[in-house]
Design an enzyme around this catalytic site. Structure first.
Site, PDB file in Angstrom:
ATOM      1  N   GLU A  93     -10.488  -5.227   9.919  1.00 32.04           N
ATOM      2  CA  GLU A  93      -9.372  -4.276   9.874  1.00 32.04           C
ATOM      3  C   GLU A  93      -8.426  -4.592   8.724  1.00 32.04           C
ATOM      4  O   GLU A  93      -8.043  -3.711   7.974  1.00 32.04           O
ATOM      5  CB  GLU A  93      -8.615  -4.284  11.206  1.00 32.04           C
ATOM      6  CG  GLU A  93      -7.395  -3.397  11.240  1.00 32.04           C
ATOM      7  CD  GLU A  93      -7.699  -1.914  11.046  1.00 32.04           C
ATOM      8  OE1 GLU A  93      -6.777  -1.195  10.613  1.00 32.04           O
ATOM      9  OE2 GLU A  93      -8.819  -1.461  11.319  1.00 32.04           O
ATOM     10  N   VAL A 119      -3.217 -11.602   2.338  1.00 30.87           N
ATOM     11  CA  VAL A 119      -2.688 -12.870   1.843  1.00 30.87           C
ATOM     12  C   VAL A 119      -1.341 -12.558   1.215  1.00 30.87           C
ATOM     13  O   VAL A 119      -1.224 -11.622   0.411  1.00 30.87           O
ATOM     14  CB  VAL A 119      -3.636 -13.527   0.815  1.00 30.87           C
ATOM     15  CG1 VAL A 119      -3.004 -14.784   0.224  1.00 30.87           C
ATOM     16  CG2 VAL A 119      -4.972 -13.854   1.463  1.00 30.87           C
ATOM     17  N   TYR A 159     -13.951  -8.021  -3.610  1.00 35.51           N
ATOM     18  CA  TYR A 159     -15.140  -7.686  -2.828  1.00 35.51           C
ATOM     19  C   TYR A 159     -16.385  -7.571  -3.702  1.00 35.51           C
ATOM     20  O   TYR A 159     -17.488  -7.884  -3.254  1.00 35.51           O
ATOM     21  CB  TYR A 159     -14.909  -6.404  -2.028  1.00 35.51           C
ATOM     22  CG  TYR A 159     -13.803  -6.549  -1.000  1.00 35.51           C
ATOM     23  CD1 TYR A 159     -13.783  -7.611  -0.099  1.00 35.51           C
ATOM     24  CD2 TYR A 159     -12.763  -5.625  -0.933  1.00 35.51           C
ATOM     25  CE1 TYR A 159     -12.783  -7.751   0.832  1.00 35.51           C
ATOM     26  CE2 TYR A 159     -11.755  -5.761   0.011  1.00 35.51           C
ATOM     27  CZ  TYR A 159     -11.767  -6.826   0.886  1.00 35.51           C
ATOM     28  OH  TYR A 159     -10.772  -6.961   1.812  1.00 35.51           O
ATOM     29  N   GLU A 195       0.805  -1.213   0.000  1.00 39.93           N
ATOM     30  CA  GLU A 195       0.000   0.000   0.000  1.00 39.93           C
ATOM     31  C   GLU A 195       0.843   1.271   0.000  1.00 39.93           C
ATOM     32  O   GLU A 195       0.336   2.363   0.190  1.00 39.93           O
ATOM     33  CB  GLU A 195      -0.975  -0.012   1.185  1.00 39.93           C
ATOM     34  CG  GLU A 195      -2.030  -1.082   1.037  1.00 39.93           C
ATOM     35  CD  GLU A 195      -3.068  -1.085   2.148  1.00 39.93           C
ATOM     36  OE1 GLU A 195      -2.881  -0.362   3.158  1.00 39.93           O
ATOM     37  OE2 GLU A 195      -4.057  -1.814   2.003  1.00 39.93           O
ATOM     38  N   GLY A 198      -7.289 -18.972  -3.273  1.00 41.73           N
ATOM     39  CA  GLY A 198      -8.409 -19.312  -2.416  1.00 41.73           C
ATOM     40  C   GLY A 198      -8.243 -18.977  -0.945  1.00 41.73           C
ATOM     41  O   GLY A 198      -9.203 -19.085  -0.178  1.00 41.73           O
ATOM     42  N   GLY A 223      -7.733 -16.025   0.486  1.00 34.65           N
ATOM     43  CA  GLY A 223      -8.515 -14.836   0.802  1.00 34.65           C
ATOM     44  C   GLY A 223      -9.992 -15.149   0.946  1.00 34.65           C
ATOM     45  O   GLY A 223     -10.663 -14.644   1.849  1.00 34.65           O
TER      46      GLY A 223
END
Length: 158
Positions: free
Chosen positions: A84, A88, A132, A26, A96, A98
């Site tokens: 939070e 992975v 998601y 990130e 798989g 996650g």
């Protein structure tokens, strides 16, 4: 291929490694100030404030993924789980792990009679957003994150 279980105190060194891996992904590794001692106290002390599940690769017994959660209270919705972090390790993404972790958090939400769950995803993290979206998750726009660091609070209150 994977085994899912609740995290243990002895898992924390690997958990912190995965947290640092996420921070690097990130583009914010310098922002991790959490420590093993803090995680031990906050997750396994007298008053735990978070829980976690770990995903272990069966053939190596290595922790390859984590889901860290806590409970929050919404004045509009009631008790909810806040996811939070779902992490992975890079080499295991798409295999798989996650899905297993996310499904386990959803199950925990129902086990604890929560009204739902919440989490954040960076707007540039397309792989996570796509993950998601497969669940039909609502991705909200219009909310800004706000925070104060402890040293800032001290300065304001002095």
């Amino acid at each position: 291929m994977y085994t899912l279980r609740e995290g243990k105190i002895e898992d924390l060194p690997r958990v912190l490694e995965l947290i640092n891996e996420l921070a690097l992904y990130e583009k914010a590794p310098e922002q991790v100030s959490n420590t093993l001692a803090m995680m031990e106290a906050d997750g396994f002390g007298d008053n735990p404030v978070f829980g976690m599940f770990v995903c272990v690769k069966d053939e190596t017994s290595e922790i390859v993924g984590i889901a860290i959660y806590y409970y929050r209270y919404s004045t509009w919705k009631g008790r909810r789980i806040y996811l939070e972090d779902l992490v992975v390790t890079q080499s295991e993404r798409g295999n798989g792990a996650g899905k297993l972790l996310f499904d386990r958090i959803m199950k925990k939400c129902l086990e604890e009679n929560c009204t739902g769950m919440m989490w954040q995803v960076l707007d540039w993290n397309e792989p996570a957003i796509n993950f998601y979206r497969k669940y039909g998750a609502t991705l909200e726009a219009g909310w800004l994150n706000a925070h104060l660091q402890d040293y800032e609070i001290k300065q304001l209150l002095d």
